[in-house]
Every structure is written in C-alpha cells, then in structure tokens.
Design a protein around this motif. Sequence first.
Motif, PDB file in Angstrom:
ATOM      1  N   LEU A 150      39.119   6.535  12.885  1.00  0.00           N
ATOM      2  CA  LEU A 150      38.710   6.148  14.240  1.00  0.00           C
ATOM      3  C   LEU A 150      38.563   4.638  14.324  1.00  0.00           C
ATOM      4  O   LEU A 150      37.943   4.009  13.463  1.00  0.00           O
ATOM      5  CB  LEU A 150      37.382   6.811  14.609  1.00  0.00           C
ATOM      6  CG  LEU A 150      37.350   8.336  14.576  1.00  0.00           C
ATOM      7  CD1 LEU A 150      35.972   8.849  14.990  1.00  0.00           C
ATOM      8  CD2 LEU A 150      38.429   8.937  15.465  1.00  0.00           C
ATOM      9  N   TYR A 173      38.120   1.158  17.304  1.00  0.00           N
ATOM     10  CA  TYR A 173      37.434   0.907  18.573  1.00  0.00           C
ATOM     11  C   TYR A 173      37.900  -0.418  19.189  1.00  0.00           C
ATOM     12  O   TYR A 173      37.131  -1.357  19.372  1.00  0.00           O
ATOM     13  CB  TYR A 173      35.910   0.885  18.336  1.00  0.00           C
ATOM     14  CG  TYR A 173      35.452   2.056  17.497  1.00  0.00           C
ATOM     15  CD1 TYR A 173      35.243   3.305  18.071  1.00  0.00           C
ATOM     16  CD2 TYR A 173      35.289   1.920  16.119  1.00  0.00           C
ATOM     17  CE1 TYR A 173      34.859   4.391  17.306  1.00  0.00           C
ATOM     18  CE2 TYR A 173      34.899   3.003  15.340  1.00  0.00           C
ATOM     19  CZ  TYR A 173      34.692   4.234  15.943  1.00  0.00           C
ATOM     20  OH  TYR A 173      34.311   5.314  15.183  1.00  0.00           O
ATOM     21  N   SER A 222      31.925   6.843  18.437  1.00  0.00           N
ATOM     22  CA  SER A 222      32.370   7.927  17.566  1.00  0.00           C
ATOM     23  C   SER A 222      31.709   9.248  17.934  1.00  0.00           C
ATOM     24  O   SER A 222      32.389  10.232  18.239  1.00  0.00           O
ATOM     25  CB  SER A 222      32.053   7.586  16.104  1.00  0.00           C
ATOM     26  OG  SER A 222      32.266   8.699  15.268  1.00  0.00           O
ATOM     27  N   GLN A 260      33.836  11.526  20.459  1.00  0.00           N
ATOM     28  CA  GLN A 260      34.538  12.673  19.873  1.00  0.00           C
ATOM     29  C   GLN A 260      33.837  13.993  20.197  1.00  0.00           C
ATOM     30  O   GLN A 260      34.493  15.017  20.376  1.00  0.00           O
ATOM     31  CB  GLN A 260      34.621  12.502  18.346  1.00  0.00           C
ATOM     32  CG  GLN A 260      35.520  11.374  17.890  1.00  0.00           C
ATOM     33  CD  GLN A 260      36.977  11.684  18.111  1.00  0.00           C
ATOM     34  OE1 GLN A 260      37.451  12.776  17.825  1.00  0.00           O
ATOM     35  NE2 GLN A 260      37.710  10.709  18.648  1.00  0.00           N
ATOM     36  N   ARG A 287      33.402  19.020  19.162  1.00  0.00           N
ATOM     37  CA  ARG A 287      34.740  19.577  18.974  1.00  0.00           C
ATOM     38  C   ARG A 287      35.630  18.625  18.188  1.00  0.00           C
ATOM     39  O   ARG A 287      36.310  19.039  17.244  1.00  0.00           O
ATOM     40  CB  ARG A 287      35.364  19.901  20.324  1.00  0.00           C
ATOM     41  CG  ARG A 287      36.748  20.533  20.226  1.00  0.00           C
ATOM     42  CD  ARG A 287      37.286  20.912  21.590  1.00  0.00           C
ATOM     43  NE  ARG A 287      36.431  21.888  22.265  1.00  0.00           N
ATOM     44  CZ  ARG A 287      36.656  22.362  23.483  1.00  0.00           C
ATOM     45  NH1 ARG A 287      37.702  21.926  24.172  1.00  0.00           N
ATOM     46  NH2 ARG A 287      35.844  23.246  24.014  1.00  0.00           N
ATOM     47  N   GLY A 288      35.619  17.361  18.559  1.00  0.00           N
ATOM     48  CA  GLY A 288      36.465  16.394  17.868  1.00  0.00           C
ATOM     49  C   GLY A 288      36.068  16.216  16.415  1.00  0.00           C
ATOM     50  O   GLY A 288      36.927  16.159  15.523  1.00  0.00           O
ATOM     51  N   HIS A 289      34.767  16.127  16.160  1.00  0.00           N
ATOM     52  CA  HIS A 289      34.325  15.941  14.778  1.00  0.00           C
ATOM     53  C   HIS A 289      34.529  17.208  13.950  1.00  0.00           C
ATOM     54  O   HIS A 289      34.779  17.125  12.745  1.00  0.00           O
ATOM     55  CB  HIS A 289      32.871  15.489  14.754  1.00  0.00           C
ATOM     56  CG  HIS A 289      32.691  14.071  15.192  1.00  0.00           C
ATOM     57  ND1 HIS A 289      33.288  13.018  14.529  1.00  0.00           N
ATOM     58  CD2 HIS A 289      32.009  13.519  16.238  1.00  0.00           C
ATOM     59  CE1 HIS A 289      32.965  11.881  15.141  1.00  0.00           C
ATOM     60  NE2 HIS A 289      32.205  12.165  16.179  1.00  0.00           N
ATOM     61  N   ARG A 292      37.091  19.179  14.264  1.00  0.00           N
ATOM     62  CA  ARG A 292      38.512  19.127  13.886  1.00  0.00           C
ATOM     63  C   ARG A 292      38.743  18.137  12.749  1.00  0.00           C
ATOM     64  O   ARG A 292      39.499  18.422  11.810  1.00  0.00           O
ATOM     65  CB  ARG A 292      39.366  18.733  15.103  1.00  0.00           C
ATOM     66  CG  ARG A 292      39.586  19.836  16.116  1.00  0.00           C
ATOM     67  CD  ARG A 292      40.742  19.478  17.043  1.00  0.00           C
ATOM     68  NE  ARG A 292      40.449  18.274  17.804  1.00  0.00           N
ATOM     69  CZ  ARG A 292      39.942  18.267  19.041  1.00  0.00           C
ATOM     70  NH1 ARG A 292      39.667  19.412  19.645  1.00  0.00           N
ATOM     71  NH2 ARG A 292      39.730  17.136  19.670  1.00  0.00           N
ATOM     72  N   ARG A 293      38.104  16.983  12.824  1.00  0.00           N
ATOM     73  CA  ARG A 293      38.250  15.977  11.778  1.00  0.00           C
ATOM     74  C   ARG A 293      37.759  16.524  10.439  1.00  0.00           C
ATOM     75  O   ARG A 293      38.396  16.330   9.393  1.00  0.00           O
ATOM     76  CB  ARG A 293      37.475  14.709  12.135  1.00  0.00           C
ATOM     77  CG  ARG A 293      37.994  13.975  13.362  1.00  0.00           C
ATOM     78  CD  ARG A 293      37.088  12.788  13.713  1.00  0.00           C
ATOM     79  NE  ARG A 293      37.115  11.757  12.681  1.00  0.00           N
ATOM     80  CZ  ARG A 293      36.037  11.334  12.035  1.00  0.00           C
ATOM     81  NH1 ARG A 293      34.839  11.879  12.275  1.00  0.00           N
ATOM     82  NH2 ARG A 293      36.124  10.381  11.118  1.00  0.00           N
TER      83      ARG A 293
END
Length: 375
Positions: free
Chosen positions: A17, A19, A266, A270, A273-275, A277-278
């Motif tokens: 990630l 920025y 972050s 994210q 859901r985003g974290h 997936r990561r």
Amino acid sequence: MAGDRCYELAFPGATDLTYRHLAGVVTGRLLNNVGDPFEHGHGRNHTKDVEVRVVRWLGELFGAGDDVWGYVTGGASEGTLHAVDEAATAHPDVVVYASAAAHYSVAKAARLVRAPLVRVDTDERDRMSLDRLRDRLLEHPGRAAMVVATVGTTEREAVDDVAGIAGLCDDLRIVRRRLHVDAALAGIPRALLPDGARPGFGFGAGATSLVISGHKFPSTLTPCAVILYPRRPSGPDQQRISYIGSSDTTIGGSRSGHTPLLLAASLLGQGHRGHRRRAQRSRDLAAYTYDALRRIGWPAQRLPDAFTVTLAQPGPLPRPWVLGGDERTGRIICMPGIEQAWIAELVADLDGLLRGRIHVPVPRRGHRRPETAAR
C-alpha cells in the motif's frame, strides 16, 4: 536500494500500500501531535482527530468498547513500554512475565521501570507454556503481575493463549494484574480471521492493553504503532501541561502527526474486507513457500495461519538473500508486497545448492566476495 527489495524476506514490513495522495502534506507540513490525542491542546498543526479515529477503529476490532483510549506511537516497543510503565505505576511491586519467545523490547521495558523480569518457557509451538507460567507466578506470591503475551512471535509467529493466561490468573486469585498483548505483527490479520479460526486475544479475552504495529501489516511504510487500552489509564504523572495545553499521557512528548494519516489511509481506506483479502494472499504465499521448500527437500516449518516460514539456514548463496534468524534457522515472512516470483528464485537457488549446481566461494576474512557471486 529499490533493486535489493526482493532479497529482503526476513523482516515483517508490508509494502503493497502506498499513499501518493498524502505526499504533499507528509513532505510539506509540520504536524505535531504533542500530548494526549483526546485533548486538542494549543494550535492546529496536528492530526489528533484522525489519531482518535484510528484508535477507535482498532478498539472496535479488538473489542474495547466506547471508552477505548490509546495513541499512535513511534513503534510497538514504545507501546509495550507504555503498558509496562502503567503497570509499574499502578503497582510498584509488579513482576513482569514474558515468554522466552517474546520480543526483546519487553526486557528493555522492564529494565527501564526497574521491575524484575521472569522468563517463561514455551511449548513445542513456541507459545507461552501455561504450566510453566503457573510455576513462575507461584514463585512470587502476593506480588502484582504484569504478563506480556505475544500474538505473532518474531521467529515463528506463534500466538499465546491470552484467555488461558487470564483464566490462570483468575484461578490463582491474582487480582492486582495487567495482561498486555504484543500483537505488533499478527494482531490485525488474526482478528480478521473467520469465526472458528480466530484466536481470542483481545479485550474480551482478558487483555488490559494491546499494541499493533503500523509498518508491519498495515503498510504505513514508516515506523509507527498504536497502543490501546479499554479505558484511559489513571496515574499520578498525567498532569496537564500548560505549555502544550494537554495532559501528559504519552511516553514521548512530540509525536508524528503524519503517521495517523498513513494509518487512517490504510485501516479506514481498506476496511475489514480489503485487509482480510491482503491477509489471505499472504497466507496463500506462505503455504506456497512452505510447499516449495519441502518439495526440494529443504527443511521448513510453518505454524497454522502464519505468514512466517522458518527454514534451515543455508550457507552462502549466489544472491544476497536476507533470511535473518541465527546460524541454524532462517525465516521468510510472506508480507503483503512480497512476490511469488521472488520466492521461486530463492527456492531455485536453494535447490541448486542442494544439488551441487551452485558453488559460491566463501570469502576469506578481510576480503570481499567477488562481485559475480553477489549478483
């Protein structure tokens, strides 16, 4: 420096990630979050509102409730020091207990507050042994206890049984206690596991404080962390300072106002859901790494749900792989940002070493290795 990034496999810093939208403010404005984040203090050159949002987001994730308190530190070691200092302030006779696999900063924190440190043996999975902890606690009857549990040990990413530790203290009737959770690496990804796979280590499990690192899983790209309490700690040293217009509740004075912006971008950007997936991508890469090493016959281990794969430490390799560890054991930490192609290259080098296809001359002391061997 950028070209060497693929070789740095041993240290838990996510890099996926970035920025760019914050570049102007991060490089062009002074932001100083001096003093308590829940008190604005003098001036406007701070990001305390954002810092509080980060604390509350994490507090909800770890079950802290509406009264959560905390702040953004310079690193997880500072967060652990804050928790140990709070315990020693509340209970001057406190004894600090930590596993043999705990982070080295725990010993430093205990030394700084002049509290005795008791090491507790680990079990076969690198977790603090509850039986050995019981023995150690019984060696100090009547003393307050500060137990530091680890969620993601540095070598194998083991997760201590926080609920079991709290239950043990209940059984021994240790009322004057603190239970700090060093969740610097694995706290967020483990908390986002589905029901049934998620270990109980937050405030609902008995934790009295918890720290996560920002430059590890959240990918802030600069060192920082967040220390959390279910409610604001009380202490005689938290007087209001007229110079800053705020209470003195943090270890340091001036604190970065930029790191809360990175953390918010972050965590809030994210979302769960985003974290999630990561984290799953990292676990999939760790599984690939473990399988690939075992396939070529290289000794390796991996604990359930861990990003970390430990392996027998190789001798000299044709490329400058950084595997950390000691002379016997190295580690690969499959953080977000690590690419499968890099792992494949390392495995190919190890396979060549095993089969005698690669010979790397060991440089004599005082002599540099030939440049061709390091490419």
